[in-house]
Structures are given as C-alpha cells and as structure tokens.
Scaffold this active site. Structure first.
Site, short mmCIF file in Angstrom:
data_model
loop_
_atom_site.label_atom_id
_atom_site.label_comp_id
_atom_site.label_asym_id
_atom_site.label_seq_id
_atom_site.Cartn_x
_atom_site.Cartn_y
_atom_site.Cartn_z
N THR A 76 0.84 -1.19 0.00
CA THR A 76 0.00 0.00 0.00
C THR A 76 0.88 1.25 0.00
O THR A 76 1.86 1.32 0.75
CB THR A 76 -0.91 0.02 1.24
OG1 THR A 76 -1.71 -1.17 1.25
CG2 THR A 76 -1.84 1.23 1.22
N HIS A 135 -1.67 5.13 -14.23
CA HIS A 135 -2.26 4.02 -13.49
C HIS A 135 -3.76 3.96 -13.74
O HIS A 135 -4.35 4.86 -14.34
CB HIS A 135 -1.99 4.17 -11.99
CG HIS A 135 -0.64 3.73 -11.56
ND1 HIS A 135 0.47 4.54 -11.62
CD2 HIS A 135 -0.20 2.53 -11.09
CE1 HIS A 135 1.52 3.89 -11.18
NE2 HIS A 135 1.15 2.67 -10.86
N LYS A 139 -6.77 4.10 -8.57
CA LYS A 139 -5.64 4.52 -7.74
C LYS A 139 -5.83 5.99 -7.38
O LYS A 139 -5.84 6.86 -8.25
CB LYS A 139 -4.32 4.31 -8.47
CG LYS A 139 -3.10 4.62 -7.62
CD LYS A 139 -1.81 4.17 -8.30
CE LYS A 139 -0.60 4.47 -7.44
NZ LYS A 139 -0.61 3.75 -6.16
#
Length: 245
Positions: A76, A135, A139
């Site tokens: 994370t 991404h 995200k």
C-alpha cells in the site's frame, strides 16, 4: 506457508492465485470493512500477512497485525507521512514490516537503471529529467509511490535535482526540480516514463506492467523471504531481499 490476505480486491485475488500456485495456503481473507478479522484466531495462525489496501487504512492494519504477532508484507502506498509512527510501532512490538512502493522485480531493476542514469546525466547539465506515471482509475494517490521512489533515486544521484513537483498548467517550473505528471486511465496496471531532455535530443526510459501478476509474484516472494528469515525484524524492503537472492 499460511498466508492471511488484508485486502481482497483485484490485487488480493491475484496474490491468492499465485500463492496457491506456489503451494501456499490462504487461511484468512479480509476485505474492506472486515478489519476486525485481524484480531481473530484464524488470522493469528498465519505465518505472514500480505496487505494491499488503501492509504487511510494501512497504518491501522499494520498496528493490528503487529499486535497479533504476525509479520506484514505490504504494497500500500500513500501513507508514508506516517513513517515515523510506523517505525516507532515496529520498535515497540519487535515486529516486521516488509514494505515497498512496488513489488515488481522488473520495476526494482528499473530503479537501479534509473539511479545509474541519474549519475551519468547529472554530469551534463544540459540534460534535465521529467517523469510521467499512468495508473488505473481506482488509484487515488498521486504521484504513485513508485514514481516518488524513482524521484528519490534521481535526487540522490544528480546533485542538480533537489526536489520533485507536480506541475500546474501555466506555471513555470523552478530550476532544480523534477516534474512528475500523472494520468489515471482505465485499468492500466502501471507505467512509468522517465525522460532526460536537452536542446538537441532526449533519452527515454520506460517500465510498463502488462498485468498485476508481476506485483503479486513479488509480494508472494517477499512473504516467502520474510518467513524464511525470522531473525530479520523492523522495516524491510526489496533491497534486502534482492541482495539476499
């Protein structure tokens, strides 16, 4: 090896599949809103917990898992402002957190190439670096943790670059900074592009992930490494594992 999964989205499911292919057992699956399971007897039977969740949840998950005596492997990002708190927690519990901004073996090799390139280009001031990361739309944090790690590699090796910045439209960039642009597009697993530009040419380095499998495999390999090195405590990362392997 018995693995507990904290976070059971697309990444968690990819980790589950690869872990089982490598002969491991998933004994506890914890999705968002199920954090109380981290205090369960099933969780305490795990050899390692693998955590891929959200920035706001990560530190709390570490705290619960370390209190249960379970080492944590986490990918994370977006929580590292709390790093002093996490380091204090690791010292207090004597626990283990293996954390990296990116578990892909290819990305970690790319990081080494990036650092070497920064040392080379740093000797020629006509070249200036820029970065772009792309991404998936889920995200939330930006720049990506990987982009920040790459930026830190550039700053550590090119004395002319002292900071990174997310550029704003219409605003001129100050000297000595690395601009990092971000895009969120579809289900893109992750692309990082570094460009060194001069008035007469440019050199581009790029890493493009084709799926989540590279990240999942690296996370499972990290869990295997943590389990086989129980004497290694505190905050660990890919540098230790790759050096050992």
């Amino acid at each position: 090896m018995k693995i507990a999964l904290i976070g059971y989205g697309k990444m968690g499911r990819a980790i589950e599949r690869i872990a089982m292919e490598r002969g491991h057992e998933i004994i506890c699956r914890i999705d968002a809103g199920e954090e109380k399971k981290i205090s369960s007897d099933a969780f305490r039977m795990a050899d390692v917990a693998i955590e891929f969740t959200m920035p706001a949840a990560a530190v709390g998950n570490y705290r619960l898992a370390l209190a249960a005596g379970i080492p944590v492997v986490s990918g994370t990002t977006g929580w590292t402002a709390a790093m002093p708190e996490v380091k204090a927690l690791l010292e207090e519990t004597g626990g283990t957190l293996f954390w990296t901004s990116n578990f892909s073996i290819g990305v970690n090799l790319f990081m080494k190439i990036n650092a070497y390139a920064a040392r080379l280009f740093g000797k020629f001031p006509q070249y200036s670096p820029s970065m772009k990361e792309i991404h998936h739309i889920h995200k939330l944090d930006h720049p990506s943790g990987t982009a920040i790690t790459l930026a830190e590699g550039i700053m550590a090796n090119d004395p002319g670059i002292t900071a990174w910045i997310e550029p704003e439209n219409g605003k001129e960039l100050p000297s000595g900074v690395l601009p990092i642009e971000h895009e969120r597009e579809g289900e893109v697993p992750g692309t990082h592009i570094i460009k060194w530009s001069s008035p007469v040419d440019a050199v581009t380095l790029e890493h493009k992930a084709f799926s989540r499998d590279g990240f999942a495999l690296g996370a499972v390999m990290a869990a295997e490494w943590v389990h086989s090195n129980p004497a290694s405590k505190g905050l660990l990362g890919m540098g230790q594992m790759l050096g050992d392997l």
